[in-house]
Design an enzyme around this catalytic site. Structure first.
Site, PDB file in Angstrom:
ATOM      1  N   TRP A  84       0.972  -1.368   0.097  1.00 51.21           N
ATOM      2  CA  TRP A  84      -0.559  -0.153  -0.162  1.00 51.21           C
ATOM      3  C   TRP A  84       0.841   1.270  -0.016  1.00 51.21           C
ATOM      4  O   TRP A  84       0.551   2.134   0.261  1.00 51.21           O
ATOM      5  CB  TRP A  84      -0.995   0.021   1.287  1.00 51.21           C
ATOM      6  CG  TRP A  84      -1.797  -1.754   1.237  1.00 51.21           C
ATOM      7  CD1 TRP A  84      -3.050  -1.700   1.215  1.00 51.21           C
ATOM      8  CD2 TRP A  84      -1.650  -2.758   1.622  1.00 51.21           C
ATOM      9  NE1 TRP A  84      -3.291  -2.532   1.226  1.00 51.21           N
ATOM     10  CE2 TRP A  84      -2.338  -3.321   1.857  1.00 51.21           C
ATOM     11  CE3 TRP A  84      -0.329  -2.704   2.653  1.00 51.21           C
ATOM     12  CZ2 TRP A  84      -2.542  -5.083   2.298  1.00 51.21           C
ATOM     13  CZ3 TRP A  84      -0.260  -4.009   3.046  1.00 51.21           C
ATOM     14  CH2 TRP A  84      -1.100  -5.297   3.227  1.00 51.21           C
ATOM     15  N   ASP A  85       1.942   1.133  -0.607  1.00 49.61           N
ATOM     16  CA  ASP A  85       3.042   2.438  -0.332  1.00 49.61           C
ATOM     17  C   ASP A  85       3.272   2.691   1.128  1.00 49.61           C
ATOM     18  O   ASP A  85       3.433   4.564   1.098  1.00 49.61           O
ATOM     19  CB  ASP A  85       2.930   3.374  -0.954  1.00 49.61           C
ATOM     20  CG  ASP A  85       3.599   4.642  -1.335  1.00 49.61           C
ATOM     21  OD1 ASP A  85       5.139   4.289  -0.989  1.00 49.61           O
ATOM     22  OD2 ASP A  85       3.667   4.890  -2.138  1.00 49.61           O
ATOM     23  N   MET A  86       3.104   1.962   1.926  1.00 48.03           N
ATOM     24  CA  MET A  86       3.196   2.524   3.895  1.00 48.03           C
ATOM     25  C   MET A  86       4.286   2.319   4.244  1.00 48.03           C
ATOM     26  O   MET A  86       4.428   2.473   4.897  1.00 48.03           O
ATOM     27  CB  MET A  86       1.843   1.655   4.169  1.00 48.03           C
ATOM     28  CG  MET A  86       0.693   1.552   4.428  1.00 48.03           C
ATOM     29  SD  MET A  86      -0.422   3.294   4.322  1.00 48.03           S
ATOM     30  CE  MET A  86      -1.857   3.188   3.953  1.00 48.03           C
TER      31      MET A  86
END
Length: 806
Positions: free
Chosen positions: A483-485
């Site tokens: 999630w591009d976290m």
């Protein structure tokens, strides 16, 4: 001769057919047409919404509006009664869904209220059979008054506001205050602790309203036609050596007089890629800052005793004399180190450092930005430490080969595609540790071929020994991140109060994250101080991938509650209905819903609750100032070879991310309505105060207006996202300028009350700083250059505010 109609029986008023011959007014006919068109749209769209499992309100409301339009067109006063019933039902439904939340009520009731008022006008009712009867006009009047009363009552409620106060009767002095003059700001976060705290106390809650623009300066570095879209001025200047040091998106460094803004010197590295067409395809062009180093023991006055370290967009690390801006010839190759050594191939702009390096005694330590979602074969995210004097490589830490920190041998290449550290590190000189906020192995949304080392070190904080680069500990905030976290904010180092009398303060690290958790760790060991719980999350990844069964969630967090259909928003009922259809059409099971070919809703989204702006901490009052944002995104996996009909990549959140080599590309975008408004309801941005003695959020207020992001520049206080950091001062005032509207704002750190705002000429997507001038005044400085991906106004402004001269 008798009239042909003389013997014709006149119809009675009670006969319904008698009204079909009446002629409604032009206004009534116009309203009938409008109601019919809106009704038809709601009926068709509402059926679609019900089909995907959504609310029945819209098709029923659409049918009621169609019937109203038909009756009104034919001059029947019963149209008023039908519309009244629809308005009363709509009011009850709105209260059931969202209560007295004004901005949520707007798309549900505002249009119907306005149409009801128009239907009550004499010019509308004239010519309608039964238009003036109490049964029709009276019912409509009651419905309009009811809707108006609900709207009025909602003005006296603040459902999204949390009131509170943080006060300390006798604050203790801060432990470990960095050894620098109080009026300086010598590192990106003022000190290597990254707390963004200035002890200056000239500006207070009592006098901050007097702040005025003291001076302004323009760098001349404006985005050009061949620059990437995300050309940004995210710079936090330094104040050291009696000067201000500013860097620009194209890697220029400018020294300014802190009292007047007068340019003292300028250095342009003439980046090798700066020519026509060279930036096309780049994701970023930015410089968040430079680093400052001063020798502990001055020598004989030779040049470069005071140095600035500049990362350039063409992948160099340069050392400049802080006095005159000229390269330090003894560092590397005539003042420059080529950071491409050992990196391997990459496209221009695909690898360089957007953030300032860390400096510790005799080392300058730097990571690098690797462009997301281009391919599976990207440069290493290696961290390298160079000697501050001559620039020789002392150690390197490559997450793909974490145990071998000896300088890379000539001809070898660092591990391709290992996780990178694109943000700002923190350093603890006493413990001898540095702290890296880590990114991911690309691509972000599909991780079927990630390595074990990548799985261990990505999306977390890793502590290395400053002297050797050896790993001391690592703590991961998101497992197998899809999630591009990645951890965007600089970790904040702060000493927390002892748990009981007689104990020593606890050396802590606070990491703010995109998912909204604030991880409070013992910075010696990485052990949580605030509990972290492994929590089950949605499963079911794309073909060839997997999802982690649980995710570590901190007990201290500002995560938003999961979205529901009722949270969808819009400027009109039709807009809101379409957002509801989109919501129901996406895969969404709460936070950490995996990306999918169907399209998944990602909330919190890619910009996160907290991004690179991090947080600000007052170590004396034990207060953290936060600026959380809440914007939903969508993530759709595009099978390899099927992206021809999709928009081409323009930035990291626009167009298909190619992910060359992976089985899927990714289409990422904010969740917006057809009118370009967020599909989720406001507020989208807040300021909040965290009491570090209790680890509780004491107050939280929506923040910012839509003045600069709506077609009509009205400063409606809806609460907008912010991208950028804040600063806290010893006077008890915090400053923030990252919002979508162009303001620098001041807040009382005890209560969160907004005390002042100063208008900016461009977007303020940067972190402010505060310093003392030679004139003894406290200044608050912000770079206002805008942000391409946020579409805020771009510029090249440096602005300093201060209290009036006495």
């Amino acid at each position: 001769m008798p009239s042909p109609d003389r013997n014709r029986e006149a119809p009675t008023p009670e006969d319904p057919m008698a009204t079909l011959g009446t002629r409604p007014s032009p206004l009534a006919r116009l309203l009938a047409l409008l109601l019919s068109l809106i009704g038809l749209a709601l009926l068709i769209g509402g059926i679609r919404l019900v089909w995907v499992g959504g609310s029945w309100y819209y098709p029923l409301a659409g049918a009621a509006l169609l019937l109203t339009g038909f009756l009104l067109w034919n001059g029947l006063g019963s149209a008023l009664l039908v519309f009244a019933a629809m308005l009363i039902a709509s009011t009850a439904w709105a209260l059931w869904e969202v209560g007295l939340d004004w901005w949520q009520l707007v798309p549900r009731l505002a249009l119907w209220f306005g149409l009801g008022v128009l239907l009550l006008l004499p010019w509308t009712r004239r010519g309608l059979a039964g238009g003036t009867s109490p049964a029709n006009g009276g019912a409509l009047l009651v419905a309009v008054l009811l809707a108006g009363a609900v709207a009025l009552l909602s003005q006296f409620t603040e459902p999204h506001r949390q009131e509170g106060e943080i006060s300390r009767a006798d604050p203790a002095p801060a432990a470990g205050e960095p050894p620098m003059p109080e009026g300086d700001w010598q590192a990106y976060g003022r000190s290597n602790a990254g707390d963004r705290y200035s002890p200056l106390a000239q500006i207070t809650p009592e006098n901050v309203h007097k702040l005025e623009l003291a001076w302004s300066y323009r760098t001349g570095d404006l985005p050009g036609p061949d620059d990437p879209q995300e050309t940004t001025a995210e710079n936090t200047p330094l104040k050291a050596n009696g000067m201000l040091y500013v860097c620009t998106p194209h890697s220029q460094v400018i020294a300014l007089d802190p009292d007047s803004g007068r340019e003292i010197w300028r250095f342009d590295p003439k980046i090798s890629t700066q020519h026509a067409d060279s930036f096309k395809g780049w994701a970023h062009m930015t410089c968040r800052g430079v680093a400052y180093h001063q020798q502990d023991t001055p020598s004989d006055g030779k040049r470069c005793e005071r140095r600035l370290f500049l990362p350039t967009a063409d992948t160099r690390l340069m050392a400049l004399d802080a006095d005159d801006g000229k390269p330090c010839e003894g560092f590397g190759d005539k003042g420059s180190i080529d950071l491409t050594r050992g990196i391997g191939s990459f496209t221009p702009g695909g690898y360089y450092s957007t953030s300032p390096p860390g400096v510790s005694r005799d080392l300058v330590i730097i990571g690098g930005h690797v462009t997301d979602n281009v391919s599976e074969d990207e440069p290493s995210g290696v961290i390298r430490a160079y000697d501050v004097r001559d620039g020789h490589l002392v150690w390197n830490w490559d997450a793909g080969n974490p145990d071998d920190t000896a300088p890379l041998a000539e001809g070898r290449t660092y591990t391709r595609n290992s996780p990178n550290m694109w943000s700002v590190m923190s350093l603890d000189e006493q413990l001898g540790l540095l702290y890296l906020p880590m990114g991911n192995q690309t691509p972000d949304q599909w991780g079927g071929r990630r390595t074990p080392a990548s799985e261990k070190y990505s999306a977390g904080v890793t502590a290395l020994e400053i002297a050797t680069g050896k790993v001391r500990w690592t703590f991961q905030m998101t497992h197998h991140d899809l999630w591009d976290m990645d951890v965007g904010g600089q970790p904040t180092l702060v000493d927390l109060p002892p748990q009981k009398a007689g104990d020593a303060p606890r050396p802590a690290l606070i990491a703010s994250t995109k998912q909204g958790s604030l991880y409070v760790l013992d910075r010696r060991t990485g052990e949580p101080i605030v509990p972290v719980k492994e929590t089950p999350v949605p499963q079911g990844a794309a073909k060839g991938d997997f999802t982690a069964p649980t995710q570590p969630m901190s007990a201290l967090n500002l995560m938003p509650p999961p979205l529901q259909e009722r949270d969808m928003w819009g400027g009109t009922p039709i807009d809101q209905m379409l957002c509801r259809i989109t919501f129901r059409s996406l895969r969404y099971e709460g936070i950490y819903t995996p990306p999918s070919e169907q399209g998944s809703l990602v909330y919190p989204g890619n910009f996160g609750v907290f991004d690179w702006g991090g947080i600000a901490v007052d170590p004396v009052r034990q207060i953290a100032f936060l600026n959380p944002s809440y914007m939903a995104f969508t993530s759709k996996l595009i099978p390899e070879g099927s992206a021809a009909d999709e928009p081409a990549r323009k930035s990291e959140i626009e167009g298909v991310q190619p992910n060359k080599g992976a089985p899927y590309g990714a289409l990422l975008s904010p969740l917006l309505s057809p009118l370009g408004l967020p599909c989720q309801s406001p507020p989208w941005g807040y300021v909040a105060g965290l009491d570090l003695t209790t680890m509780n959020v004491a107050w939280k207020h929506k923040n910012g207006t839509v003045r600069d992001s709506s077609p009509i520049p009205i400063p409606l206080p809806m609460g907008v996202p912010s991208l950028g950091g804040s600063v806290i001062t010893g006077g008890g005032v915090a400053f923030l300028a990252g919002t979508l509207d162009q303001y620098l704002r001041a807040y009382d750190v005890r209560t969160g009350e907004q005390l002042w705002e100063g208008r900016l000429p461009a977007g303020g997507q940067a972190t402010p700083m505060s310093y003392t001038g030679k004139d003894g005044r406290q200044y608050v400085l912000i770079v206002a250059g805008g942000h391409g991906s946020l579409h805020t106004r771009q510029g090249d402004h440096v602005l300093a505010f201060a209290l009036p001269k006495e």
